[in-house]
Design a protein around this motif. Structure first.
Motif, PDB file in Angstrom:
ATOM      1  N   ASP A  45       7.670  -5.768  -2.532  1.00 17.21           N
ATOM      2  CA  ASP A  45       6.801  -3.838  -3.213  1.00 17.21           C
ATOM      3  C   ASP A  45       7.345  -3.521  -4.366  1.00 17.21           C
TER       4      ASP A  45
ATOM      5  N   GLU B 273       4.735  -1.941  -7.082  1.00 16.79           N
ATOM      6  CA  GLU B 273       4.440  -0.403  -7.650  1.00 16.79           C
ATOM      7  C   GLU B 273       4.610  -0.472  -9.115  1.00 16.79           C
TER       8      GLU B 273
ATOM      9  N   LYS C 143       0.675  -1.028   0.119  1.00 15.24           N
ATOM     10  CA  LYS C 143       0.132   0.476  -0.388  1.00 15.24           C
ATOM     11  C   LYS C 143       0.958   1.154   0.035  1.00 15.24           C
ATOM     12  N   PRO C 144       1.175   2.279  -0.599  1.00 10.29           N
ATOM     13  CA  PRO C 144       2.144   2.814  -1.368  1.00 10.29           C
ATOM     14  C   PRO C 144       1.414   4.428  -0.431  1.00 10.29           C
ATOM     15  N   ASN C 145       2.178   4.659  -0.195  1.00 18.48           N
ATOM     16  CA  ASN C 145       1.659   6.083   0.652  1.00 18.48           C
ATOM     17  C   ASN C 145       0.678   6.461  -0.233  1.00 18.48           C
ATOM     18  N   GLN C 146       1.368   7.282  -1.700  1.00 15.58           N
ATOM     19  CA  GLN C 146       0.181   7.821  -2.410  1.00 15.58           C
ATOM     20  C   GLN C 146      -0.525   6.630  -3.310  1.00 15.58           C
TER      21      GLN C 146
END
Length: 156
Positions: free
Chosen positions: A85, A89, A4-7
């Motif tokens: 991760d 992405e 779950k990316p920050n943005q």
């Protein structure tokens, strides 16, 4: 494993294709790859159901010279969180930039024209099978869609 990316990873396209604009197509059971017969006729899907089917099919297809649109090679399969991760992405980027060759201004075609954002990706075991749950924001939908992609055959 979950990424779950920050943005959220956002689409690069401004020309949008609403999920309700996905025309009718044959229903394909992504679990076994078969067409489905319902009440003596081939089952059909359209709109959101067709978009979800197309999303699953693109992620489960190999990129070939005849069909250069598959994203299977980008599926996150690592068991190491840092690598997983990075793979997520890259897959998210591939989704939001996905475009078919026949896409043109005013007539967009490809996942990147419908997927506004990739919010999260999770790999999990469900009913004994490995699945990828891709959370996205899609044009025409008010909430987050969680698309279940069966990847257990890819992992074999």
């Amino acid at each position: 494993m979950k990424w779950k990316p920050n943005q959220p990873i956002q689409s690069v396209y401004s020309d949008r294709l609403n999920t309700t604009e996905y025309k009718s197509d044959f229903f394909l059971d992504v679990e076994d790859g078969d067409l489905v017969i319902e009440d003596g006729d081939l089952k059909m899907v359209s709109g959101l159901e067709n978009f979800i089917q197309r999303f699953q099919s693109v992620l489960l297809s190999n990129k070939t010279s005849l069909s250069p649109y598959g994203l299977q090679e980008f599926l996150p399969l690592s068991e190491v969180q840092d690598i997983f991760d990075r793979q997520c992405e890259e897959l998210a980027y591939q989704i939001v930039t996905h475009e078919y060759q026949d896409s043109e201004p005013g007539d967009p075609n490809g996942l990147g024209h419908t997927v506004e954002e990739v919010v999260a990706i999770e790999r999990m075991i469900k009913n004994g099978n490995t699945r990828l749950i891709v959370e996205i924001k899609a044009t025409g939908e008010s909430g987050i869609l969680k698309i279940d992609v069966p990847i257990y055959r890819v992992m074999k």
